[in-house]
Design an enzyme around this catalytic site. Structure first.
Site, PDB file in Angstrom:
ATOM      1  N   HIS A   1       0.795  -1.234   0.000  1.00 36.78           N
ATOM      2  CA  HIS A   1       0.000   0.000   0.000  1.00 36.78           C
ATOM      3  C   HIS A   1       0.825   1.280   0.000  1.00 36.78           C
ATOM      4  CE1 HIS A   1       1.112   0.007   4.216  1.00 36.78           C
ATOM      5  NE2 HIS A   1       0.671   1.234   4.314  1.00 36.78           N
TER       6      HIS A   1
HETATM    7  N1  UDP Z   1      -4.236  -5.095   8.549  1.00 36.97           N
HETATM    8  C1  UDP Z   1      -5.539  -5.558   8.669  1.00 36.97           C
HETATM    9  N2  UDP Z   1      -6.191  -5.947   7.526  1.00 36.97           N
HETATM   10  C2  UDP Z   1      -5.632  -5.897   6.304  1.00 36.97           C
HETATM   11  C3  UDP Z   1      -4.290  -5.440   6.189  1.00 36.97           C
HETATM   12  C4  UDP Z   1      -3.630  -5.035   7.325  1.00 36.97           C
HETATM   13  O1  UDP Z   1      -6.071  -5.628   9.775  1.00 36.97           O
HETATM   14  O2  UDP Z   1      -6.289  -6.267   5.316  1.00 36.97           O
HETATM   15  C5  UDP Z   1      -3.534  -4.660   9.757  1.00 36.97           C
HETATM   16  C6  UDP Z   1      -2.240  -5.361  10.023  1.00 36.97           C
HETATM   17  O3  UDP Z   1      -2.480  -6.556  10.725  1.00 36.97           O
HETATM   18  C7  UDP Z   1      -1.467  -4.338  10.829  1.00 36.97           C
HETATM   19  C8  UDP Z   1      -1.953  -3.021  10.275  1.00 36.97           C
HETATM   20  O4  UDP Z   1      -3.172  -3.304   9.598  1.00 36.97           O
HETATM   21  O5  UDP Z   1      -1.765  -4.413  12.195  1.00 36.97           O
HETATM   22  C9  UDP Z   1      -0.949  -2.438   9.348  1.00 36.97           C
HETATM   23  O6  UDP Z   1      -1.488  -1.332   8.730  1.00 36.97           O
HETATM   24  P1  UDP Z   1      -0.951  -0.752   7.355  1.00 36.97           P
HETATM   25  O7  UDP Z   1      -0.218  -1.827   6.637  1.00 36.97           O
HETATM   26  O8  UDP Z   1      -2.117  -0.109   6.693  1.00 36.97           O
HETATM   27  O9  UDP Z   1      -0.004   0.440   7.812  1.00 36.97           O
HETATM   28  P2  UDP Z   1       1.515   0.528   8.297  1.00 36.97           P
HETATM   29  O10 UDP Z   1       1.728  -0.476   9.376  1.00 36.97           O
HETATM   30  O11 UDP Z   1       2.384   0.322   7.105  1.00 36.97           O
HETATM   31  O12 UDP Z   1       1.621   1.912   8.817  1.00 36.97           O
END
Ligand code: UDP
Length: 361
Positions: A207
Site C-alpha cells: 500500500h
Molecule cells: N491489517 C488488517 N487488515 C488488512 C491489512 C492489514 O487488519 O487487510 C492490519 C495489520 O495486521 C497491521 C496493520 O493493519 O496491524 C498495518 O497497517 P498498514 O499496513 O495499513 O499500515 P503501516 O503499518 O504500514 O503503517
C-alpha cells in the site's frame, strides 16, 4: 483526573490505540475522548477495527480524507484545533506517522497542550516518504516520546531530543499481537473460506506510495506475485483501496485475479489468522513486518529501506527493493527456508500499561 484527547485516522492507529484505550478505561485517574479524522473511512478500513478491538466510539468524526497531503493536513488542523478548544484536554495523544498524527500534534502544540507520541523515534532516513516527514516533525514537538525499541531511542538521542521526554515503553503492537494472537486459531474464518491450508500459502500486502505511485515498481510486484503464486505457493492479497484503484486503472486486476487470491482488506482478527498461518509474508507495511515476526513467520519487505532494522539484522525480515521479478522471486524462495533465532526487541507486552502510567504520573 487527567483528560486525554486521542487523534486517530488510519488503520494502523486504530490497532495501536486499542490497547492504550483499554488501559485508560481500566483506570479511574484518566479519561479519554477520541477524535477520528476520517483519513481512513471504508467500513473494512475503519469501523470493523472499532468493533473488533473495542475502541471507544469517537466523540468527533471529522470526515476528512483525500486531497493532497497539504490540503488534508490543513483541513485536519482547522478542525482538531476547534476540538481542542472545546475539550480543553491535558494531553493530546497521537500514534505513528500519518497526516492525522502530524495534524493532531501541531494543533495541540500551537495551543500549548502537551503532546504524547506513541511510536516515536522511528526513522527510514528517506525524506521523500510522507511518513518520515510526519514522524520527525511530530517527535520534535512532543512532550512524551514513547519509543518502541533501543534503536528508536538512539535516533532521538542523536537528534538532541531532551532525555527526560523519551520513554522507551516497548511496542504497543506487541501487546495487541500477544492478546489477539492467542485467541485466533486455524479453525473457520478466512482460511476455510479461501481454501487455504496452514503454512501452504503466502500472504501479501502492498500500500505504500513508493510502490503504488511508481507504476514500474507496482507492475514488477504484480508480475512477481503471479509467478510466485503459480510456481511456489498460492498468494493471498488483501488489497488496500489505494492499491486497488491503481491496479484497476492500469487494467492489471483481471490478469492478477487469474493467479492470485485478491480479497478486500480484512478485519484485524482475520488478518491475524492469515498472518499466523502463512508460510511467508511479503509486504511493504510497517506493522505487518512486525506481526510476521511476532508469529514466527519469515517476511520479505518490498521496499528500499525499513524502520524496523532489528528484524533485518536478525534475519527475520529480508529487505528487497522491488526492481525485478527475478530479485523478488529469488528472495521469496530463499526466505521460505530461513530459520532465524528469536530476539526480544519490542518490550515485554506491557507497553500500554507503561504508557498510561507515564501519562498519569
Ligand atoms: N491489517 C488488517 N487488515 C488488512 C491489512 C492489514 O487488519 O487487510 C492490519 C495489520 O495486521 C497491521 C496493520 O493493519 O496491524 C498495518 O497497517 P498498514 O499496513 O495499513 O499500515 P503501516 O503499518 O504500514 O503503517
Amino acid at each position: 483526573m487527567k483528560k486525554v484527547l486521542t487523534v486517530l485516522g488510519a488503520r494502523p492507529q486504530f490497532i495501536k490505540a486499542s490497547v492504550v484505550s483499554a488501559e485508560i478505561v481500566r483506570r479511574n485517574d484518566i479519561t479519554e475522548v477520541v477524535t477520528h479524522t476520517g483519513q481512513h473511512f471504508d467500513s473494512n478500513m475503519s469501523d470493523i477495527f472499532f468493533k473488533e478491538l473495542g475502541i471507544p466510539v469517537p466523540k468527533y468524526q471529522l470526515g476528512i480524507s483525500g486531497g493532497s497531503h497539504g490540503e488534508m493536513t490543513g483541513r485536519m488542523l482547522i478542525h482538531i484545533e476547534h476540538v481542542i478548544k472545546v475539550e480543553c484536554p491535558d494531553i493530546v495523544l497521537v500514534y505513528g506517522d500519518t497526516n492525522s498524527t502530524l495534524a493532531g500534534a501541531l494543533a495541540a502544540c500551537k495551543l500549548n497542550v502537551p503532546v504524547a507520541h506513541v511510536e516515536a523515534g522511528l526513522r527510514s532516513f528517506n525524506m521523500r516518504m510522507p511518513e518520515e516527514i510526519n514522524r520527525i516533525l511530530t517527535d520534535r514537538i512532543s512532550s512524551w516520546l514513547f519509543t518502541p525499541t533501543d534503536i528508536a531511542t538512539q535516533h532521538l538521542n542523536r537528534e538532541g531530543i531532551p532525555k527526560d521526554r523519551i520513554v522507551q515503553a516497548g511496542d504497543v503492537m506487541y501487546d495487541v499481537a500477544l492478546f489477539y494472537g492467542a485467541r485466533v486459531n486455524q479453525e473457520s474464518g478466512r482460511l476455510n473460506e479461501l481454501s487455504l491450508n496452514p503454512k501452504q500459502f503466502i500472504l501479501a500486502t502492498i500500500h505504500r506510495a513508493e510502490n503504488t505511485d511508481d507504476l514500474v515498481r507496482l507492475h514488477t510486484i504484480v508480475k512477481s506475485l503471479i509467478k510466485i503464486s503459480k510456481e511456489i505457493l498460492p498468494v493471498v492479497w488483501p488489497v488496500h483501496p489505494r492499491t486497488r484503484q491503481t491496479l484497476s486503472e492500469q487494467g492489471w486486476l483481471t490478469i492478477l485475479e487469474k493467479a492470485v487470491k485478491l480479497i478486500d482488506p480484512v478485519g484485524y482478527l482475520a488478518m491475524v489468522q492469515l498472518e499466523k498461518h502463512a508460510a511467508l509474508i511479503a509486504t511493504d507495511s510497517g506493522g505487518v513486518q512486525k506481526e510476521a515476526f511476532f508469529y514466527g513467520v519469515p517476511c520479505v519487505t518490498l521496499r528500499d529501506e525499513t524502520e524496523w532494522v532489528e528484524l533485518v539484522t536478525s534475519g527475520w525480515n529480508h529487505l528487497v527493493s522491488p526492481i525485478s521479478v527475478e530479485v523478488i522471486f529469488g528472495a521469496i524462495s530463499r526466505a521460505l527456508s530461513a530459520k532465524p533465532a528469536r530476539i526480544e526487541p519490542y518490550g515485554n507486552g506491557n507497553t500500554a500499561v507503561a504508557i498510561v502510567d507515564e501519562l498519569t504520573r
